[in-house]
Design a protein around this motif. Structure first.
Motif, PDB file in Angstrom:
ATOM      1  N   SER A 128       0.724  -1.182   0.287  1.00  0.00           N
ATOM      2  CA  SER A 128      -0.002   0.004  -0.105  1.00  0.00           C
ATOM      3  C   SER A 128       0.909   1.220   0.011  1.00  0.00           C
ATOM      4  O   SER A 128       0.468   2.445  -0.191  1.00  0.00           O
ATOM      5  CB  SER A 128      -0.953   0.122   1.267  1.00  0.00           C
ATOM      6  N   THR A 129       2.027   1.136   0.192  1.00  0.00           N
ATOM      7  CA  THR A 129       2.863   2.324   0.320  1.00  0.00           C
ATOM      8  C   THR A 129       3.479   2.528  -1.284  1.00  0.00           C
ATOM      9  O   THR A 129       3.948   3.756  -1.198  1.00  0.00           O
ATOM     10  CB  THR A 129       4.322   2.289   1.193  1.00  0.00           C
ATOM     11  N   ILE A 130       3.411   1.778  -1.968  1.00  0.00           N
ATOM     12  CA  ILE A 130       3.744   1.966  -3.497  1.00  0.00           C
ATOM     13  C   ILE A 130       2.695   3.047  -3.901  1.00  0.00           C
ATOM     14  O   ILE A 130       1.536   2.701  -4.078  1.00  0.00           O
ATOM     15  CB  ILE A 130       3.731   0.544  -4.301  1.00  0.00           C
ATOM     16  N   GLU A 131       3.338   3.899  -4.648  1.00  0.00           N
ATOM     17  CA  GLU A 131       2.629   5.156  -5.222  1.00  0.00           C
ATOM     18  C   GLU A 131       1.631   4.587  -6.587  1.00  0.00           C
ATOM     19  O   GLU A 131       2.354   3.741  -7.307  1.00  0.00           O
ATOM     20  CB  GLU A 131       3.320   6.303  -5.638  1.00  0.00           C
ATOM     21  N   ASN A 132       0.810   5.146  -6.923  1.00  0.00           N
ATOM     22  CA  ASN A 132       0.063   4.773  -8.178  1.00  0.00           C
ATOM     23  C   ASN A 132      -0.825   3.596  -8.403  1.00  0.00           C
ATOM     24  O   ASN A 132      -1.255   3.340  -9.277  1.00  0.00           O
ATOM     25  CB  ASN A 132       0.718   5.253  -9.374  1.00  0.00           C
ATOM     26  N   ILE A 133      -0.906   2.713  -7.264  1.00  0.00           N
ATOM     27  CA  ILE A 133      -1.693   1.591  -7.390  1.00  0.00           C
ATOM     28  C   ILE A 133      -3.237   1.889  -6.979  1.00  0.00           C
ATOM     29  O   ILE A 133      -3.403   2.686  -6.159  1.00  0.00           O
ATOM     30  CB  ILE A 133      -1.374   0.504  -6.303  1.00  0.00           C
ATOM     31  N   GLY A 134      -3.877   1.840  -7.954  1.00  0.00           N
ATOM     32  CA  GLY A 134      -5.326   2.173  -8.264  1.00  0.00           C
ATOM     33  C   GLY A 134      -6.449   1.095  -7.591  1.00  0.00           C
ATOM     34  O   GLY A 134      -7.357   1.473  -6.721  1.00  0.00           O
ATOM     35  N   ASN A 135      -6.027  -0.324  -7.866  1.00  0.00           N
ATOM     36  CA  ASN A 135      -6.777  -1.329  -7.253  1.00  0.00           C
ATOM     37  C   ASN A 135      -6.214  -2.564  -7.308  1.00  0.00           C
ATOM     38  O   ASN A 135      -5.215  -2.861  -8.255  1.00  0.00           O
ATOM     39  CB  ASN A 135      -7.947  -1.278  -8.396  1.00  0.00           C
ATOM     40  N   THR A 136      -6.391  -3.403  -6.213  1.00  0.00           N
ATOM     41  CA  THR A 136      -5.688  -4.753  -6.268  1.00  0.00           C
ATOM     42  C   THR A 136      -6.860  -5.966  -6.107  1.00  0.00           C
ATOM     43  O   THR A 136      -8.014  -5.552  -5.735  1.00  0.00           O
ATOM     44  CB  THR A 136      -4.755  -4.777  -5.122  1.00  0.00           C
ATOM     45  N   GLU A 137      -6.395  -7.084  -6.435  1.00  0.00           N
ATOM     46  CA  GLU A 137      -7.570  -8.211  -6.201  1.00  0.00           C
ATOM     47  C   GLU A 137      -6.623  -9.238  -5.839  1.00  0.00           C
ATOM     48  O   GLU A 137      -5.542  -9.790  -6.453  1.00  0.00           O
ATOM     49  CB  GLU A 137      -8.170  -8.385  -7.661  1.00  0.00           C
ATOM     50  N   SER A 138      -6.776  -9.766  -4.644  1.00  0.00           N
ATOM     51  CA  SER A 138      -5.967 -11.089  -4.085  1.00  0.00           C
ATOM     52  C   SER A 138      -6.605 -12.437  -4.505  1.00  0.00           C
ATOM     53  O   SER A 138      -7.742 -12.499  -4.300  1.00  0.00           O
ATOM     54  CB  SER A 138      -5.493 -10.676  -2.546  1.00  0.00           C
ATOM     55  N   ILE A 139      -5.791 -13.095  -5.007  1.00  0.00           N
ATOM     56  CA  ILE A 139      -6.382 -14.686  -5.101  1.00  0.00           C
ATOM     57  C   ILE A 139      -5.498 -15.605  -4.358  1.00  0.00           C
ATOM     58  O   ILE A 139      -4.140 -15.517  -4.531  1.00  0.00           O
ATOM     59  CB  ILE A 139      -6.292 -15.015  -6.751  1.00  0.00           C
ATOM     60  N   PHE A 140      -6.025 -16.338  -3.613  1.00  0.00           N
ATOM     61  CA  PHE A 140      -5.323 -16.984  -2.401  1.00  0.00           C
ATOM     62  C   PHE A 140      -5.319 -18.612  -2.861  1.00  0.00           C
ATOM     63  O   PHE A 140      -6.408 -19.096  -3.394  1.00  0.00           O
ATOM     64  CB  PHE A 140      -6.127 -17.124  -0.934  1.00  0.00           C
ATOM     65  N   VAL A 141      -4.321 -19.184  -3.116  1.00  0.00           N
ATOM     66  CA  VAL A 141      -3.980 -20.448  -3.392  1.00  0.00           C
ATOM     67  C   VAL A 141      -4.451 -21.647  -2.476  1.00  0.00           C
ATOM     68  O   VAL A 141      -3.736 -21.543  -1.025  1.00  0.00           O
ATOM     69  CB  VAL A 141      -2.552 -20.698  -4.093  1.00  0.00           C
ATOM     70  N   MET A 142      -5.608 -22.148  -2.577  1.00  0.00           N
ATOM     71  CA  MET A 142      -5.870 -23.162  -1.518  1.00  0.00           C
ATOM     72  C   MET A 142      -5.004 -24.572  -1.686  1.00  0.00           C
ATOM     73  O   MET A 142      -4.762 -25.407  -0.853  1.00  0.00           O
ATOM     74  CB  MET A 142      -7.282 -23.791  -1.786  1.00  0.00           C
ATOM     75  N   GLY A 143      -4.421 -24.756  -2.884  1.00  0.00           N
ATOM     76  CA  GLY A 143      -3.630 -26.267  -3.138  1.00  0.00           C
ATOM     77  C   GLY A 143      -2.882 -25.940  -4.358  1.00  0.00           C
ATOM     78  O   GLY A 143      -3.382 -25.532  -5.360  1.00  0.00           O
ATOM     79  N   GLU A 144      -1.730 -26.326  -4.478  1.00  0.00           N
ATOM     80  CA  GLU A 144      -0.881 -26.715  -5.567  1.00  0.00           C
ATOM     81  C   GLU A 144      -0.909 -27.648  -6.213  1.00  0.00           C
ATOM     82  O   GLU A 144      -0.605 -28.842  -5.774  1.00  0.00           O
ATOM     83  CB  GLU A 144       0.584 -26.300  -5.053  1.00  0.00           C
ATOM     84  N   ILE A 145      -1.631 -27.685  -7.451  1.00  0.00           N
ATOM     85  CA  ILE A 145      -1.802 -28.981  -8.282  1.00  0.00           C
ATOM     86  C   ILE A 145      -0.573 -29.302  -9.014  1.00  0.00           C
ATOM     87  O   ILE A 145      -0.246 -30.472  -9.371  1.00  0.00           O
ATOM     88  CB  ILE A 145      -3.189 -29.105  -9.231  1.00  0.00           C
ATOM     89  N   LYS A 146       0.128 -28.457  -9.785  1.00  0.00           N
ATOM     90  CA  LYS A 146       0.995 -28.597 -10.583  1.00  0.00           C
ATOM     91  C   LYS A 146       2.078 -27.450 -10.434  1.00  0.00           C
ATOM     92  O   LYS A 146       1.696 -26.320 -10.698  1.00  0.00           O
ATOM     93  CB  LYS A 146       0.648 -28.737 -12.076  1.00  0.00           C
ATOM     94  N   HIS A 147       3.118 -27.663 -10.260  1.00  0.00           N
ATOM     95  CA  HIS A 147       4.283 -26.464 -10.198  1.00  0.00           C
ATOM     96  C   HIS A 147       5.831 -27.313 -10.741  1.00  0.00           C
ATOM     97  O   HIS A 147       6.123 -28.297 -10.463  1.00  0.00           O
ATOM     98  CB  HIS A 147       4.803 -26.228  -8.761  1.00  0.00           C
ATOM     99  N   SER A 148       6.226 -26.817 -11.881  1.00  0.00           N
ATOM    100  CA  SER A 148       7.263 -26.954 -12.523  1.00  0.00           C
ATOM    101  C   SER A 148       8.199 -26.035 -12.901  1.00  0.00           C
ATOM    102  O   SER A 148       7.578 -24.853 -13.613  1.00  0.00           O
ATOM    103  CB  SER A 148       6.984 -27.982 -13.492  1.00  0.00           C
ATOM    104  N   THR A 149       9.365 -26.159 -13.027  1.00  0.00           N
ATOM    105  CA  THR A 149      10.305 -24.907 -13.575  1.00  0.00           C
ATOM    106  C   THR A 149      10.762 -25.555 -14.845  1.00  0.00           C
ATOM    107  O   THR A 149      11.595 -24.947 -15.401  1.00  0.00           O
ATOM    108  CB  THR A 149      11.607 -24.857 -12.581  1.00  0.00           C
ATOM    109  N   ALA A 150      10.451 -26.797 -15.414  1.00  0.00           N
ATOM    110  CA  ALA A 150      11.236 -27.338 -16.496  1.00  0.00           C
ATOM    111  C   ALA A 150      10.116 -26.865 -17.636  1.00  0.00           C
ATOM    112  O   ALA A 150       8.924 -26.948 -17.774  1.00  0.00           O
ATOM    113  CB  ALA A 150      11.039 -28.683 -16.090  1.00  0.00           C
ATOM    114  N   LEU A 151      11.018 -26.471 -18.774  1.00  0.00           N
ATOM    115  CA  LEU A 151      10.486 -26.471 -20.093  1.00  0.00           C
ATOM    116  C   LEU A 151      10.497 -27.767 -20.728  1.00  0.00           C
ATOM    117  O   LEU A 151      11.374 -28.447 -20.793  1.00  0.00           O
ATOM    118  CB  LEU A 151      10.930 -25.508 -21.022  1.00  0.00           C
ATOM    119  N   THR A 152       9.096 -28.228 -21.385  1.00  0.00           N
ATOM    120  CA  THR A 152       9.157 -29.401 -22.285  1.00  0.00           C
ATOM    121  C   THR A 152       9.326 -29.102 -23.845  1.00  0.00           C
ATOM    122  O   THR A 152       8.888 -28.016 -24.254  1.00  0.00           O
ATOM    123  CB  THR A 152       8.058 -30.091 -21.872  1.00  0.00           C
ATOM    124  N   PHE A 153       9.972 -30.144 -24.429  1.00  0.00           N
ATOM    125  CA  PHE A 153      10.016 -29.889 -25.817  1.00  0.00           C
ATOM    126  C   PHE A 153      10.181 -31.229 -26.293  1.00  0.00           C
ATOM    127  O   PHE A 153      10.393 -32.307 -25.694  1.00  0.00           O
ATOM    128  CB  PHE A 153      11.372 -29.207 -25.987  1.00  0.00           C
TER     129      PHE A 153
END
Length: 153
Positions: A128-153
């Motif tokens: 809230s101390t950052i200037e020029n923010i007009g609006n925010t919307e928070s989305i809370f994660v209930m469970g992590e289904i898939k998380h990967s750092t790998a690119l597939t090819f």
């Protein structure tokens, strides 16, 4: 990707699975000798295919287990305003990813905190101390289904 052959892609896949693998082990998995594998890795690094090597930490053990996506809309869109916003966002360690997006919001932030109280403190005393923010919307994660750092090819 047109400069990469099958062996390069196999090297990249193996390094994504375990960047800590030594050259000898990697060469054995690819049925090659160590020298050409080493040379290929160095070329992939020079050409920017491999940007860096990291250790992935357990969020829960690091007391940062709550994931929040926060969409941010700026009040105005002048170039200097956006640049100042980005500079301020980059300085906050709770924000691990920031994307400039199209649609109803201008930015999407991925935030890691310990719990809801920590997030409230973050919003009230940092975001809230950052200037020029007009609006925010928070989305809370209930469970992590898939998380990967790998690119597939």
């Amino acid at each position: 990707m047109e400069n990469l052959d099958k062996i390069d892609l196999q090297i990249l896949k193996q390094l994504q699975d375990n960047s800590n693998i030594n050259i000898k082990e990697l060469a054995a998995k690819l049925f090659l000798t160590a020298t050409p594998v080493y040379e290929r890795i160095k070329r992939l690094e020079r050409e920017g295919y491999i940007m860096k090597y990291v250790a992935l930490l357990d969020k829960e053990k690091m007391n940062r287990g709550m994931i929040v996506f926060c969409n941010v809309r700026l009040k105005e869109h002048a170039r200097n305003v956006g640049a100042n916003f980005v500079k301020d966002i980059v300085a906050l360690p709770e924000i691990i990813e920031c994307y400039n997006i199209a649609g109803d919001y201008d930015f999407m932030l991925k935030i890691l905190v310990a719990n809801m109280n920590s997030y409230q403190d973050f919003v009230m005393n940092k975001l809230s101390t950052i200037e020029n923010i007009g609006n925010t919307e928070s989305i809370f994660v209930m469970g992590e289904i898939k998380h990967s750092t790998a690119l597939t090819f």
